[in-house]
Design a protein around this motif. Structure first.
Motif, PDB file in Angstrom:
ATOM      1  N   ASP A  61      12.880 -39.750 -69.882  1.00 51.60           N
ATOM      2  CA  ASP A  61      11.587 -39.084 -70.004  1.00 51.60           C
ATOM      3  C   ASP A  61      10.744 -39.841 -71.026  1.00 51.60           C
ATOM      4  OD1 ASP A  61      12.735 -38.359 -72.433  1.00 51.60           O
ATOM      5  OD2 ASP A  61      12.399 -36.222 -72.188  1.00 51.60           O
ATOM      6  N   SER A  66      15.704 -37.371 -72.826  1.00 51.18           N
ATOM      7  CA  SER A  66      16.398 -36.917 -71.628  1.00 51.18           C
ATOM      8  C   SER A  66      16.604 -38.103 -70.690  1.00 51.18           C
ATOM      9  CB  SER A  66      15.558 -35.832 -70.942  1.00 51.18           C
ATOM     10  OG  SER A  66      16.241 -35.332 -69.829  1.00 51.18           O
ATOM     11  N   THR A 110      23.064 -31.093 -77.154  1.00 52.36           N
ATOM     12  CA  THR A 110      22.548 -31.490 -75.848  1.00 52.36           C
ATOM     13  C   THR A 110      22.808 -30.419 -74.801  1.00 52.36           C
ATOM     14  OG1 THR A 110      24.626 -32.626 -75.346  1.00 52.36           O
ATOM     15  CG2 THR A 110      22.847 -33.974 -76.243  1.00 52.36           C
ATOM     16  N   ARG A 128      22.485 -35.094 -65.853  1.00 51.36           N
ATOM     17  CA  ARG A 128      21.284 -35.145 -66.677  1.00 51.36           C
ATOM     18  C   ARG A 128      21.653 -34.691 -68.078  1.00 51.36           C
ATOM     19  NH1 ARG A 128      16.880 -37.927 -66.401  1.00 51.36           N
ATOM     20  NH2 ARG A 128      15.161 -36.964 -67.483  1.00 51.36           N
ATOM     21  N   LYS A 130      20.112 -33.910 -71.839  1.00 51.79           N
ATOM     22  CA  LYS A 130      18.879 -33.646 -72.583  1.00 51.79           C
ATOM     23  C   LYS A 130      19.219 -33.353 -74.035  1.00 51.79           C
ATOM     24  CE  LYS A 130      14.913 -30.623 -72.868  1.00 51.79           C
ATOM     25  NZ  LYS A 130      14.249 -29.434 -72.377  1.00 51.79           N
ATOM     26  N   THR A 132      18.548 -31.641 -77.231  1.00 43.22           N
ATOM     27  CA  THR A 132      17.780 -30.460 -77.618  1.00 43.22           C
ATOM     28  C   THR A 132      17.527 -30.402 -79.119  1.00 43.22           C
ATOM     29  OG1 THR A 132      19.792 -29.122 -77.765  1.00 43.22           O
ATOM     30  CG2 THR A 132      18.586 -29.086 -75.673  1.00 43.22           C
TER      31      THR A 132
END
Length: 145
Positions: A61, A66, A110, A128, A130, A132
């Motif tokens: 991203d 991410s 994550t 995936r 991500k 956090t």
């Protein structure tokens, strides 16, 4: 099915919290500067060390928080075939738990979810990841100079 998937993820999480020590001891990798570098190390060294495969890191991203790990091979499923009654089972959730647990041990909270799974008819395994929260490191003692 969700209960089983959560159990697999929890077991994987416990494995990941322990594997990170072994990885750091055997790989001689220096401290990663950011999440992108950490993801690259996991994909190229971590998967190779523990599964004998490498992953590709893709789909970043704009913020660099991410990405996707894509595996074309997953030795955990070499002899697995899910019956029709288990099609909702996230069999590979143990790997997402391992990633989550290992990253938490290096101060990165994550969320890890499966996007594609060859056991479900997809063309690859893709999870995936991500970031956090980046947790600041806390030291158990105060260094008095």
């Amino acid at each position: 099915m969700e209960f089983c998937a959560n159990k697999l993820s929890f077991r994987g999480y416990n494995i990941g919290t322990r594997l990170v020590d072994e990885f750091l001891a055997k790989s001689n990798v220096s401290r990663c500067v950011d999440f992108k570098e950490t993801a690259d190390v996991i994909a190229k060294l971590g998967f190779k060390m523990f599964l004998g495969v490498t992953a590709t890191v893709t789909n970043w991203d704009a913020e660099g928080t991410s990405c996707s790990f894509v595996l074309e091979d997953n030795p955990l499923v070499d002899f697995v075939e899910l019956p029709d009654t288990c099609q909702g089972l996230q069999y590979c959730n143990v790997l997402s738990g391992v990633i989550r647990g290992a990253l938490e041990m290096v101060s990165m909270k994550t969320e890890v979810t499966w996007v594609r799974d060859m056991l479900r008819g997809d063309d690859a395994y893709e999870m995936r990841v991500k970031l956090t929260k980046q947790v600041p490191e806390e030291y158990p003692y105060k260094d008095d100079d």
